[in-house]
Scaffold this motif. Structure first.
Motif, PDB file in Angstrom:
ATOM      1  N   GLU A  48       0.680  -1.304  -0.127  1.00 56.90           N
ATOM      2  CA  GLU A  48      -0.165  -0.111   0.029  1.00 56.90           C
ATOM      3  C   GLU A  48       0.851   1.224   0.020  1.00 56.90           C
ATOM      4  OE1 GLU A  48       0.638  -1.784   3.905  1.00 56.90           O
ATOM      5  OE2 GLU A  48      -0.367  -2.476   2.302  1.00 56.90           O
ATOM      6  N   ASN A  49       2.140   1.166   0.095  1.00 50.72           N
ATOM      7  CA  ASN A  49       2.904   2.254   0.094  1.00 50.72           C
ATOM      8  C   ASN A  49       3.520   2.810  -1.272  1.00 50.72           C
ATOM      9  OD1 ASN A  49       4.920   4.265   0.499  1.00 50.72           O
ATOM     10  ND2 ASN A  49       5.853   3.339   2.161  1.00 50.72           N
ATOM     11  N   LYS A  50       2.680   3.205  -2.122  1.00 48.01           N
ATOM     12  CA  LYS A  50       2.853   3.645  -3.350  1.00 48.01           C
ATOM     13  C   LYS A  50       3.868   4.696  -3.699  1.00 48.01           C
ATOM     14  CE  LYS A  50      -0.465   0.873  -5.070  1.00 48.01           C
ATOM     15  NZ  LYS A  50      -0.239  -0.128  -5.556  1.00 48.01           N
ATOM     16  N   PRO A  51       3.964   5.825  -2.910  1.00 43.19           N
ATOM     17  CA  PRO A  51       5.339   6.622  -2.998  1.00 43.19           C
ATOM     18  C   PRO A  51       6.577   5.991  -2.790  1.00 43.19           C
ATOM     19  CG  PRO A  51       3.342   7.682  -1.337  1.00 43.19           C
ATOM     20  CD  PRO A  51       3.248   5.987  -1.707  1.00 43.19           C
ATOM     21  N   SER A  52       6.581   5.210  -1.866  1.00 43.57           N
ATOM     22  CA  SER A  52       8.017   4.448  -1.737  1.00 43.57           C
ATOM     23  C   SER A  52       8.237   3.526  -2.899  1.00 43.57           C
ATOM     24  CB  SER A  52       7.937   3.634  -0.393  1.00 43.57           C
ATOM     25  OG  SER A  52       8.096   4.566   0.521  1.00 43.57           O
ATOM     26  N   GLN A  53       7.252   2.799  -3.480  1.00 40.97           N
ATOM     27  CA  GLN A  53       7.404   1.872  -4.687  1.00 40.97           C
ATOM     28  C   GLN A  53       7.720   2.950  -5.782  1.00 40.97           C
ATOM     29  OE1 GLN A  53       3.723   0.063  -5.235  1.00 40.97           O
ATOM     30  NE2 GLN A  53       3.430  -0.528  -3.227  1.00 40.97           N
ATOM     31  N   LYS A  54       7.317   4.025  -5.932  1.00 42.06           N
ATOM     32  CA  LYS A  54       7.731   4.953  -7.183  1.00 42.06           C
ATOM     33  C   LYS A  54       9.140   5.580  -7.000  1.00 42.06           C
ATOM     34  CE  LYS A  54       5.905   9.080  -9.221  1.00 42.06           C
ATOM     35  NZ  LYS A  54       5.064  10.542  -9.093  1.00 42.06           N
ATOM     36  N   MET A  55       9.453   5.785  -5.460  1.00 47.16           N
ATOM     37  CA  MET A  55      10.768   6.249  -5.287  1.00 47.16           C
ATOM     38  C   MET A  55      11.842   5.024  -5.687  1.00 47.16           C
ATOM     39  SD  MET A  55      12.434   7.522  -1.571  1.00 47.16           S
ATOM     40  CE  MET A  55      12.079   5.843  -1.054  1.00 47.16           C
ATOM     41  N   PHE A  56      11.525   4.024  -5.218  1.00 49.42           N
ATOM     42  CA  PHE A  56      12.597   2.942  -5.791  1.00 49.42           C
ATOM     43  C   PHE A  56      12.676   2.761  -7.477  1.00 49.42           C
ATOM     44  CE2 PHE A  56      12.380   1.550  -1.409  1.00 49.42           C
ATOM     45  CZ  PHE A  56      13.781   1.467  -1.067  1.00 49.42           C
ATOM     46  N   LEU A  57      11.574   2.657  -7.922  1.00 46.76           N
ATOM     47  CA  LEU A  57      11.590   2.501  -9.343  1.00 46.76           C
ATOM     48  C   LEU A  57      12.269   3.748  -9.998  1.00 46.76           C
ATOM     49  CD1 LEU A  57       7.739   1.410  -9.892  1.00 46.76           C
ATOM     50  CD2 LEU A  57       9.894   0.027 -10.337  1.00 46.76           C
ATOM     51  N   LYS A  58      12.012   4.917  -9.575  1.00 51.15           N
ATOM     52  CA  LYS A  58      12.671   6.163 -10.073  1.00 51.15           C
ATOM     53  C   LYS A  58      14.192   5.968 -10.005  1.00 51.15           C
ATOM     54  CE  LYS A  58      13.162  10.494  -7.846  1.00 51.15           C
ATOM     55  NZ  LYS A  58      12.704  11.447  -7.280  1.00 51.15           N
ATOM     56  N   ASN A  59      14.681   5.455  -8.854  1.00 50.26           N
ATOM     57  CA  ASN A  59      16.098   5.139  -8.644  1.00 50.26           C
ATOM     58  C   ASN A  59      16.625   3.814  -9.202  1.00 50.26           C
ATOM     59  OD1 ASN A  59      17.218   7.407  -6.774  1.00 50.26           O
ATOM     60  ND2 ASN A  59      15.106   7.015  -5.980  1.00 50.26           N
ATOM     61  N   ASP A  60      15.958   3.393 -10.323  1.00 46.33           N
ATOM     62  CA  ASP A  60      16.528   2.335 -11.096  1.00 46.33           C
ATOM     63  C   ASP A  60      16.663   1.072 -10.348  1.00 46.33           C
ATOM     64  OD1 ASP A  60      17.094   4.118 -13.278  1.00 46.33           O
ATOM     65  OD2 ASP A  60      19.063   4.605 -12.460  1.00 46.33           O
ATOM     66  N   PHE A  61      15.823   0.719  -9.500  1.00 50.26           N
ATOM     67  CA  PHE A  61      15.278  -0.592  -9.057  1.00 50.26           C
ATOM     68  C   PHE A  61      14.293  -1.095  -9.973  1.00 50.26           C
ATOM     69  CE2 PHE A  61      17.621   1.028  -5.278  1.00 50.26           C
ATOM     70  CZ  PHE A  61      17.858   0.111  -4.571  1.00 50.26           C
ATOM     71  N   TYR A  62      14.141  -2.355  -9.760  1.00 48.24           N
ATOM     72  CA  TYR A  62      13.096  -2.960 -10.618  1.00 48.24           C
ATOM     73  C   TYR A  62      12.347  -3.919  -9.719  1.00 48.24           C
ATOM     74  CZ  TYR A  62      15.973  -7.010 -10.961  1.00 48.24           C
ATOM     75  OH  TYR A  62      16.634  -8.351 -10.969  1.00 48.24           O
ATOM     76  N   TYR A  63      10.985  -4.129 -10.161  1.00 44.55           N
ATOM     77  CA  TYR A  63      10.139  -5.000  -9.064  1.00 44.55           C
ATOM     78  C   TYR A  63      10.548  -6.395  -9.427  1.00 44.55           C
ATOM     79  CZ  TYR A  63       6.125  -7.867  -7.804  1.00 44.55           C
ATOM     80  OH  TYR A  63       5.219  -8.796  -7.482  1.00 44.55           O
ATOM     81  N   LEU A  64      10.780  -7.011  -8.374  1.00 50.21           N
ATOM     82  CA  LEU A  64      11.054  -8.645  -8.451  1.00 50.21           C
ATOM     83  C   LEU A  64      10.134  -9.638  -7.968  1.00 50.21           C
ATOM     84  CD1 LEU A  64      13.662 -10.205  -8.822  1.00 50.21           C
ATOM     85  CD2 LEU A  64      14.108 -10.169  -6.241  1.00 50.21           C
ATOM     86  N   CYS A  65       9.450  -9.325  -7.165  1.00 53.07           N
ATOM     87  CA  CYS A  65       8.166 -10.158  -6.595  1.00 53.07           C
ATOM     88  C   CYS A  65       7.660  -9.744  -5.512  1.00 53.07           C
ATOM     89  CB  CYS A  65       9.018 -11.790  -6.402  1.00 53.07           C
ATOM     90  SG  CYS A  65      10.153 -11.712  -5.091  1.00 53.07           S
ATOM     91  N   ASP A  66       6.620 -10.364  -5.189  1.00 51.60           N
ATOM     92  CA  ASP A  66       5.648 -10.131  -4.059  1.00 51.60           C
ATOM     93  C   ASP A  66       6.420 -11.191  -3.079  1.00 51.60           C
ATOM     94  OD1 ASP A  66       4.062  -8.308  -4.766  1.00 51.60           O
ATOM     95  OD2 ASP A  66       2.444  -9.675  -5.391  1.00 51.60           O
ATOM     96  N   ALA A  67       6.594 -10.735  -1.708  1.00 51.23           N
ATOM     97  CA  ALA A  67       7.171 -11.876  -0.566  1.00 51.23           C
ATOM     98  C   ALA A  67       6.012 -12.284   0.023  1.00 51.23           C
ATOM     99  CB  ALA A  67       8.033 -10.900   0.209  1.00 51.23           C
TER     100      ALA A  67
END
Length: 70
Positions: free
Chosen positions: A38-57
């Protein structure tokens, strides 16, 4: 983060610092982060910093990853 400190780039600077620190070690090849679904701002921040979504834990978190060395 308290609302008055949000959207000022502190999280981005922390991520960049963690990546720079990790690059100093030969044996660290990836940096991973777990973020609440539910933390959309943090998700966006990691994507903006060249991280990619790996999986759901299994814990209900989303895992993001960034390769820093081959």
């Amino acid at each position: 983060t308290r609302p008055e400190h949000q959207k000022k780039g502190y999280g981005t600077e922390a991520i960049k610092g963690l990546v720079r620190f990790s690059e100093a070690f030969k044996n660290i090849k990836f940096v991973c982060a777990s973020v609440a679904k539910e933390n959309k701002p943090s998700q966006k921040m990691f994507l903006k910093n060249d991280f990619y979504y790996l999986c759901d834990a299994p814990s209900g978190m989303m895992v993001f990853n960034k390769q820093i060395k081959n």
